[in-house]
Design a protein around this motif. Structure first.
Motif, PDB file in Angstrom:
ATOM      1  N   HIS A   8     -21.780  -5.862 -28.072  1.00  0.00           N
ATOM      2  CA  HIS A   8     -23.014  -6.481 -27.573  1.00  0.00           C
ATOM      3  C   HIS A   8     -23.472  -5.738 -26.308  1.00  0.00           C
ATOM      4  O   HIS A   8     -22.711  -5.587 -25.348  1.00  0.00           O
ATOM      5  CB  HIS A   8     -22.812  -7.965 -27.288  1.00  0.00           C
ATOM      6  CG  HIS A   8     -24.111  -8.630 -26.973  1.00  0.00           C
ATOM      7  ND1 HIS A   8     -24.938  -9.137 -27.952  1.00  0.00           N
ATOM      8  CD2 HIS A   8     -24.771  -8.794 -25.803  1.00  0.00           C
ATOM      9  CE1 HIS A   8     -26.036  -9.596 -27.394  1.00  0.00           C
ATOM     10  NE2 HIS A   8     -25.966  -9.403 -26.092  1.00  0.00           N
ATOM     11  N   HIS A  47     -22.982 -14.822 -26.468  1.00  0.00           N
ATOM     12  CA  HIS A  47     -23.095 -15.498 -25.176  1.00  0.00           C
ATOM     13  C   HIS A  47     -22.267 -16.778 -25.072  1.00  0.00           C
ATOM     14  O   HIS A  47     -22.022 -17.251 -23.973  1.00  0.00           O
ATOM     15  CB  HIS A  47     -24.569 -15.769 -24.869  1.00  0.00           C
ATOM     16  CG  HIS A  47     -25.379 -14.498 -24.865  1.00  0.00           C
ATOM     17  ND1 HIS A  47     -25.671 -13.812 -26.022  1.00  0.00           N
ATOM     18  CD2 HIS A  47     -25.904 -13.770 -23.859  1.00  0.00           C
ATOM     19  CE1 HIS A  47     -26.372 -12.724 -25.732  1.00  0.00           C
ATOM     20  NE2 HIS A  47     -26.532 -12.670 -24.433  1.00  0.00           N
ATOM     21  N   TYR A  61     -27.873 -18.709 -21.161  1.00  0.00           N
ATOM     22  CA  TYR A  61     -28.840 -18.130 -22.107  1.00  0.00           C
ATOM     23  C   TYR A  61     -30.301 -18.484 -21.846  1.00  0.00           C
ATOM     24  O   TYR A  61     -31.197 -17.768 -22.282  1.00  0.00           O
ATOM     25  CB  TYR A  61     -28.467 -18.569 -23.527  1.00  0.00           C
ATOM     26  CG  TYR A  61     -28.930 -17.597 -24.593  1.00  0.00           C
ATOM     27  CD1 TYR A  61     -28.184 -16.460 -24.888  1.00  0.00           C
ATOM     28  CD2 TYR A  61     -30.114 -17.798 -25.307  1.00  0.00           C
ATOM     29  CE1 TYR A  61     -28.587 -15.554 -25.860  1.00  0.00           C
ATOM     30  CE2 TYR A  61     -30.529 -16.896 -26.288  1.00  0.00           C
ATOM     31  CZ  TYR A  61     -29.756 -15.776 -26.556  1.00  0.00           C
ATOM     32  OH  TYR A  61     -30.158 -14.870 -27.507  1.00  0.00           O
TER      33      TYR A  61
END
Ligand code: X8Z
Ligand code: ZN
Length: 605
Positions: free
Chosen positions: A336, A494, A501
């Motif tokens: 990521h 996340h 977020y």
């Protein structure tokens, strides 16, 4: 009489000694910042090693470094109480506030519990990074999320898509218990810092009372929801035309695996399915880059070049030496994308697993926005070396990437011709499928987490609550039946990495405000969607003025420096998409709009 005076005098001296002064507070803060800088750098370096080389050892080392940082921050926050009630200059008061808010993972004072919290956090992060889907259980054919991203974007076979979707989501289930433990431990830490729970701590980072922040989010969502619903209606119809029964649900929802993205987050990858018939064919940047044999480094160079065109410096040599731009072949890493500032000075880096695709081209611009922000504020006091709020940090690179117009692409040799004005609608549709489609998702992730941290959602209902929110806001449904044996939030980076977020939701709104401000600064006149401020030093100066403020002022002041306004406002986003909204309404005439929520949102049909 003399003794009385003496006693009074002594008492006054003692009181003065006990009552710290502003100078004491300043000295305390200077020392605290020096310590926190060291500890943060250690934690960053260990985190970098862990995420680019996942093993039990690197996880442990990273957890230990986090533990030291959390322990010392907590101590300093406790000691800082001695200055409560003292009238401090605003900047100094802000440093105390930012210190108290600085831990996304607060942890208990009790050493054993704090150690457990950081160990669990590192192990969840590692589990995500090492997560793979091995088709038919064949361990020689496993694929990670970087490759799955590409497959989800490219495949048009609904069965394969459902399989990839379900295969990847399996990584969540083993995280469930650890996640519940993390919630418990971090909530205890948050309470010890004086917050109701971890969610309340996260929501306190926006220079306004919690209620005002919630109301602000609601106001922004109300502004953009009508646009999302039109887009949903239109795209759903196109999906049904393409996939028939696979896409058609009586309740009006869209099956989540058909949207070109693992989380139904951004839909631009299935633009071909939604493209208006006989419209101008927009170029696929990823394909063009591949035809030109541009490699990962080349992709990043396009981004760097854009920032340089605005007057920013080249990236430091160490950036190129130390970044991870492609996935190493021989070990597990967290693919990521993220941007790092390892020494809180000039050691900025990217950690990405670039595939030469349109998605990664935009992602690189996004990430470089972080690095340029970091470089701009690196000389401020340590606690100000941050975004005005976290949404600002997420918005910078995106506001630049909005300038990737056909005109810009022609200038840098990535397209040969500039499309005619009739191509505006197809181009806007492609952009909306990324930018607008993601809005409800970007609310859902933290709405879920706030309910989890707040205790409204218990571990035995984690998955149900997740799908309830996805159904309500996004209007999407799972492609295969889900149950509490699954833990689908764990399949999104996340959550296991404990990264807040809602910042991305804010960034979606802010970036159009910043973009418009930079377009204005560049002297651009015309429809907002066609503006590119590439090569505008005026736009660059405007941006830099805000970036170099870092977190030194409440965010509305940074917003004012950039836009002249001190509020988040979806107006510029709506202005940008205004022609598309009119067009979508026309297309959707006679169609039933929206969806109905179901009894059991975990059922696939
Ligand atoms: O996580 C990111 C960046 C790193 S800060 C790649 N983004 C969110 C996501 O991928 O879910 C950017 C957009 C939203
Ligand atoms: Zn980011």
């Amino acid at each position: 009489m003399r003794t009385v005076v003496l006693a009074l005098l002594l008492a006054a001296v003692a009181a003065a000694a006990a009552k710290p002064s502003v100078a004491d507070a300043r000295a305390f803060m200077d020392k605290a910042e020096a310590e926190l800088l060291d500890l943060t750098n250690e934690a960053q370096r260990s985190g970098w090693i862990e995420e680019t080389y996942i093993t039990q050892d690197t996880e442990t080392e990273s957890a230990k470094a986090q533990e030291r940082l959390i322990a010392r921050t907590t101590e300093l926050v406790d000691q800082a109480r001695q200055f409560d009630g003292l009238k401090l200059p605003p900047e100094l008061a802000r440093e105390f506030l930012l210190m108290r808010l600085s831990l996304p993972l607060p942890a208990p004072h009790e050493a054993a519990l704090r150690a457990r919290a950081t160990a669990v956090a590192a192990s969840l992060d590692g589990s995500y990074g090492a997560g793979k889907y091995c088709p038919n259980g064949d361990t020689s054919k496993c694929i990670g999320i970087d490759e799955l991203d590409v497959r989800m974007a490219k495949s048009r076979d609904p069965r394969e898509l459902a399989e990839l979707w379900a295969g990847w989501h399996k990584i969540g289930a083993p995280m469930r218990e650890r996640y519940a433990d993390l919630v418990k431990l971090s909530n205890q830490g948050a309470r010890e810092l004086g917050f109701a729970d971890t969610g309340a701590l996260w929501r306190a980072g926006y220079d306004m009372p919690a209620d005002a922040f919630s109301a602000d989010l609601e106001r922004l969502w109300m502004q953009v929801e009508p646009l999302y619903r039109e887009l949903h209606t239109y795209v759903r119809r196109k999906l049904i035309e393409k996939y028939g029964a696979h896409a058609k649900r009586a309740d009006g929802m869209i099956p989540a695996h058909l949207l070109g993205n693992m989380w139904a987050q951004e839909w631009g990858n299935i633009y071909d399915i939604a493209a208006p018939a006989e419209s101008y064919k927009t170029a696929d940047i990823g394909e063009t880059l591949q035809e030109k044999h541009v490699d990962a480094k080349g992709v990043v160079t396009y981004g760097e070049h854009f920032f340089q065109s605005l007057g920013f410096e080249a990236l430091p040599a160490t950036f190129w030496e130390r970044s991870q731009l492609t996935k190493p072949r021989d070990r597990d890493v967290v693919c990521h994308a993220s941007a790092w500032d390892v020494d809180n000075d000039k050691d900025v880096r990217l950690k990405v697993c670039i595939h030469v695709t349109t998605d990664d081209f935009t992602t690189v611009h996004h990430e470089l926005g972080h690095n340029y922000y970091q470089m701009a504020y690196r000389t401020l006091p340590f606690l100000f070396r941050n975004g005005a709020n976290d949404g600002f940090h997420e918005a910078i690179g995106d506001s630049i990437a909005l300038s990737i117009t056909p005109e810009y692409l022609k200038k840098v040799g990535l397209v040969d011709t500039i499309p005619p004005p009739e191509a505006d609608i197809p181009l806007l549709l492609r952009t909306a499928m990324d930018k607008v489609a993601a809005l409800p998702w970007m609310l859902v992730v933290d709405k879920w987490r706030w309910e989890v941290f707040g205790g409204e959602v218990k571990p035995e209902h984690y998955n149900d609550a997740w799908w309830r929110l996805r159904e309500k806001y996004q209007g999407v449904a799972p492609p295969v039946d889900r149950s509490e044996a699954d833990f689908d939030p764990g399949a999104k980076y996340h959550i296991p990495s404990n990264t807040p977020y809602v910042r991305y939701f804010l960034a979606r709104i802010y970036q159009f405000q910043f973009y418009k401000a930079m377009c204005d600064a560049s002297g651009y006149k015309g429809p907002l969607n066609r503006c590119s401020f590439y090569e505008s030093k005026e736009a660059g100066a405007k941006l830099n003025a805000m970036l170099k403020m870092g977190a030194s002022k409440p965010w509305p002041e940074a917003m004012r420096v950039m836009t002249g306004e001190d509020k988040a406002d979806a107006g510029p986003m709506l202005e940008y998409f205004a022609p598309l909204l009119t067009w979508l309404k026309e297309q959707n005439k006679g169609q039933s709009e929206g969806w109905t929520v179901s009894e059991n949102p975990q059922k696939s049909q």
